[in-house]
Scaffold this motif. Sequence first.
Motif, mmCIF file in Angstrom:
data_model
loop_
_atom_site.group_PDB
_atom_site.id
_atom_site.type_symbol
_atom_site.label_atom_id
_atom_site.label_comp_id
_atom_site.label_asym_id
_atom_site.label_seq_id
_atom_site.Cartn_x
_atom_site.Cartn_y
_atom_site.Cartn_z
ATOM 1 N N LYS A 1 2.768 -5.574 3.581
ATOM 2 C CA LYS A 1 1.601 -6.207 4.201
ATOM 3 C C LYS A 1 1.624 -6.154 5.728
ATOM 4 N N THR B 1 5.597 3.887 1.740
ATOM 5 C CA THR B 1 5.228 2.538 1.331
ATOM 6 C C THR B 1 5.031 1.665 2.565
ATOM 7 N N LEU B 2 3.919 0.932 2.582
ATOM 8 C CA LEU B 2 3.638 -0.026 3.653
ATOM 9 C C LEU B 2 3.547 -1.417 3.040
ATOM 10 N N ARG C 1 -0.916 -0.908 11.040
ATOM 11 C CA ARG C 1 -1.396 0.481 11.087
ATOM 12 C C ARG C 1 -2.919 0.601 11.081
ATOM 13 N N LEU D 1 -7.295 3.812 8.439
ATOM 14 C CA LEU D 1 -5.853 3.932 8.251
ATOM 15 C C LEU D 1 -5.494 5.409 8.328
ATOM 16 N N VAL E 1 -2.444 0.665 -4.631
ATOM 17 C CA VAL E 1 -2.156 -0.687 -4.151
ATOM 18 C C VAL E 1 -1.370 -1.402 -5.236
ATOM 19 N N GLN F 1 3.239 -4.113 7.771
ATOM 20 C CA GLN F 1 3.139 -2.720 8.214
ATOM 21 C C GLN F 1 1.723 -2.188 8.021
ATOM 22 N N PHE F 2 1.109 -2.510 6.890
ATOM 23 C CA PHE F 2 -0.250 -2.080 6.600
ATOM 24 C C PHE F 2 -1.217 -2.621 7.657
ATOM 25 N N PHE G 1 0.861 -1.171 0.000
ATOM 26 C CA PHE G 1 0.000 0.000 0.000
ATOM 27 C C PHE G 1 0.898 1.221 0.000
#
Length: 122
Positions: free
Chosen positions: A67, A64-65, A73, A84, A104, A69-70, A54
């Motif tokens: 999986k 940038t995140l 958060r 988010l 994405v 990290q996403f 993401f």
Amino acid sequence: TTGWLNMKLTEMECGYVALNLEIGGRKVRHRAANVRKLESERLLSNKLPDEFVFEYSVDNVVSTLDKPQFLERLEYPVPGMTLLTLVNDEASTTAKDVSIGVRVRGCSGVECQIGLTHVYWC
């Protein structure tokens, strides 16, 4: 992989921007509506591919995140809501226009659909 969704947020005063997301299509969201945060993260983790990325930009600065990290958060303030936070600058006191972009990568299929239902800012 998708292109960028760009938005201009006018007169952001308090340095806060958050997105309300539907992840994995409506059926997945409704199934996860009444479960706790850990259970929601587990359900989403199983649906999103490991290659999921993401990306978001704030005034053309890209973050940038991956999986994990996403998923870390994401917040679930009420059942059925997945939030988010992109910007949380409590020191901000001056109103200004801000450009926000999201996209994405590494994702396809119904289970990996991301719907942006609301953008909150102040």
